[in-house]
Design a protein around this motif. Sequence first.
Motif, PDB file in Angstrom:
ATOM      1  N   SER A 116      11.635   3.638 -31.961  1.00 32.38           N
ATOM      2  CA  SER A 116      12.100   4.854 -32.632  1.00 32.38           C
ATOM      3  C   SER A 116      11.871   4.819 -34.141  1.00 32.38           C
ATOM      4  N   HIS A 117      11.969   3.627 -34.753  1.00 31.01           N
ATOM      5  CA  HIS A 117      11.713   3.492 -36.194  1.00 31.01           C
ATOM      6  C   HIS A 117      11.703   2.013 -36.544  1.00 31.01           C
ATOM      7  N   ASP A 118      11.566   1.703 -37.819  1.00 32.22           N
ATOM      8  CA  ASP A 118      11.276   0.315 -38.202  1.00 32.22           C
ATOM      9  C   ASP A 118      12.436  -0.465 -38.805  1.00 32.22           C
ATOM     10  N   HIS A 119      13.675   0.014 -38.702  1.00 34.02           N
ATOM     11  CA  HIS A 119      14.795  -0.748 -39.236  1.00 34.02           C
ATOM     12  C   HIS A 119      15.029  -2.018 -38.417  1.00 34.02           C
ATOM     13  N   TYR A 120      15.640  -3.012 -39.058  1.00 33.16           N
ATOM     14  CA  TYR A 120      15.742  -4.341 -38.448  1.00 33.16           C
ATOM     15  C   TYR A 120      16.569  -4.372 -37.176  1.00 33.16           C
ATOM     16  N   ASP A 121      17.529  -3.470 -37.019  1.00 33.91           N
ATOM     17  CA  ASP A 121      18.329  -3.457 -35.800  1.00 33.91           C
ATOM     18  C   ASP A 121      17.632  -2.711 -34.666  1.00 33.91           C
ATOM     19  N   HIS A 122      16.405  -2.244 -34.910  1.00 33.65           N
ATOM     20  CA  HIS A 122      15.619  -1.562 -33.882  1.00 33.65           C
ATOM     21  C   HIS A 122      14.227  -2.161 -33.697  1.00 33.65           C
ATOM     22  N   LEU A 123      13.754  -2.854 -34.692  1.00 36.57           N
ATOM     23  CA  LEU A 123      12.420  -3.451 -34.634  1.00 36.57           C
ATOM     24  C   LEU A 123      12.483  -4.865 -35.203  1.00 36.57           C
ATOM     25  N   SER A 138      13.403   5.484 -43.034  1.00 39.48           N
ATOM     26  CA  SER A 138      12.750   4.250 -42.596  1.00 39.48           C
ATOM     27  C   SER A 138      12.581   3.307 -43.772  1.00 39.48           C
ATOM     28  N   GLY A 139      12.124   2.098 -43.452  1.00 40.84           N
ATOM     29  CA  GLY A 139      11.858   1.110 -44.482  1.00 40.84           C
ATOM     30  C   GLY A 139      12.430  -0.247 -44.129  1.00 40.84           C
ATOM     31  N   ARG A 140      11.733  -1.300 -44.573  1.00 40.93           N
ATOM     32  CA  ARG A 140      12.175  -2.666 -44.318  1.00 40.93           C
ATOM     33  C   ARG A 140      12.371  -3.458 -45.610  1.00 40.93           C
ATOM     34  N   SER A 141      12.308  -2.769 -46.738  1.00 41.51           N
ATOM     35  CA  SER A 141      12.540  -3.418 -48.026  1.00 41.51           C
ATOM     36  C   SER A 141      12.906  -2.348 -49.043  1.00 41.51           C
ATOM     37  N   LEU A 142      13.091  -2.772 -50.285  1.00 44.38           N
ATOM     38  CA  LEU A 142      13.396  -1.817 -51.351  1.00 44.38           C
ATOM     39  C   LEU A 142      12.177  -1.032 -51.788  1.00 44.38           C
ATOM     40  N   PHE A 143      10.995  -1.411 -51.285  1.00 49.43           N
ATOM     41  CA  PHE A 143       9.761  -0.869 -51.847  1.00 49.43           C
ATOM     42  C   PHE A 143       8.970   0.041 -50.901  1.00 49.43           C
ATOM     43  N   ASP A 144       9.424   0.203 -49.670  1.00 47.08           N
ATOM     44  CA  ASP A 144       8.605   0.946 -48.699  1.00 47.08           C
ATOM     45  C   ASP A 144       9.390   2.044 -47.989  1.00 47.08           C
ATOM     46  N   GLY A 145      10.393   2.594 -48.656  1.00 46.85           N
ATOM     47  CA  GLY A 145      11.214   3.623 -48.037  1.00 46.85           C
ATOM     48  C   GLY A 145      10.412   4.816 -47.558  1.00 46.85           C
ATOM     49  N   ASN A 146      10.639   5.211 -46.303  1.00 45.04           N
ATOM     50  CA  ASN A 146      10.034   6.398 -45.686  1.00 45.04           C
ATOM     51  C   ASN A 146       8.508   6.352 -45.662  1.00 45.04           C
ATOM     52  N   SER A 147       7.949   5.153 -45.665  1.00 41.45           N
ATOM     53  CA  SER A 147       6.494   5.035 -45.523  1.00 41.45           C
ATOM     54  C   SER A 147       6.059   5.109 -44.059  1.00 41.45           C
ATOM     55  N   THR A 148       7.023   5.090 -43.144  1.00 45.13           N
ATOM     56  CA  THR A 148       6.746   5.273 -41.719  1.00 45.13           C
ATOM     57  C   THR A 148       7.679   6.347 -41.183  1.00 45.13           C
ATOM     58  N   LEU A 149       7.303   6.934 -40.066  1.00 45.35           N
ATOM     59  CA  LEU A 149       8.076   8.022 -39.480  1.00 45.35           C
ATOM     60  C   LEU A 149       9.145   7.479 -38.533  1.00 45.35           C
ATOM     61  N   TRP A 150      10.152   8.266 -38.265  1.00 46.55           N
ATOM     62  CA  TRP A 150      11.228   7.955 -37.311  1.00 46.55           C
ATOM     63  C   TRP A 150      11.206   9.058 -36.238  1.00 46.55           C
TER      64      TRP A 150
END
Length: 368
Positions: free
Chosen positions: A145-152, A212-224
Amino acid sequence: MATFTASIRRALGFSAARRGRESFETSAQHDGERFRNVKPRPVEGFGKTLSIAWTMLFKKPAGTAPTGRLPVETLSREQLLAAPDRSLYRLGHSTMLLKLRGEFWLTDPVFAERASPFKRLGPKRFHAPPIALEDLPPLRGVILSHDHYDHLDRDTVLALASTTGVFLTPLGVGDRLIEWGVDAAKVRQFDWWQSVEIGGLAFTATPAQHFSGRSLFDGNSTLWASWVIVDGDLRVFFSGDTGYFDGFRTIGERLGPFDVTLMETGAYNEMWPYVHMQPDETVQAHVDLRGRWLVPVHNGTFDLAMHRWQEPYERVSGLALARGIPLSTPRMGERLDLGAPHRGDKWWREVAEKTDIRVEEPRKQGYI
């Protein structure tokens, strides 16, 4: 030093997805720089972000994690192979294993001990998975569904890569998988409302209101996204993570009604209403979708908010009862028949009452 820095960047997801940039630019959800929701997210200053972080780290109330051992029904590969079609098993949080047309599909797989880029920091699981990762049968596909750590979880994905036929992801999330080493031929990426048919099943990526995002630098660079799964006369909705929005009604009108909705119910708070639903909104979203049976997910595994760990179950069960909505609350690892769901018992109450029983050490073979 360079190797160490590169490993940190990979762990934090510093590298933004780039491989599919051309397809991003044709997406109505992309503004040329980042993905966005249909309804713009309210601007929140650094002060609020700092306040949330401070509260989560230093002012979290008691009861956000259970002190009793959660009931988990252990599973074996043989048991799963013998299970009838249209079986669903909750393995934790938003990780669901579905058996459809003789093949297995897994949503948002996280078998890690923590929902975190770090091995020893971050939210720790309340329970071990009902089955060890290496004992899973081969998967026809993984649905993300998206790239957050509790899902990916990177390690989980890489462990599954060789035994999984296809990874279905929102735009950009597939690029992360490819960067991690997953065979690009196995990765399919989707914008909202795009569909694919695989093995007689139809999958459609549908809107969600999140980030989305997995760091402070890539917010919303991928879709949910949320997902619709259709197996003949069976229709299942998987919400992923989302706040409440008008899109549920649109999804219900276009692709409903749904026999079962797997709906986010947990990790909510009045400080972040836009990206996670309160239980009353979960119930309303189910109604908007024209759902029949409601299965609350995104709970019972990680401590991600300030509410008591059992509160999502209590609130959603009371709200569903008041509105006459059939609610199913299976234990982790308990089989749910998607064609004829059962209500399940209020297992969380027994755990909550046994405050003198400490959480047992998890079965290490369940983690990666």
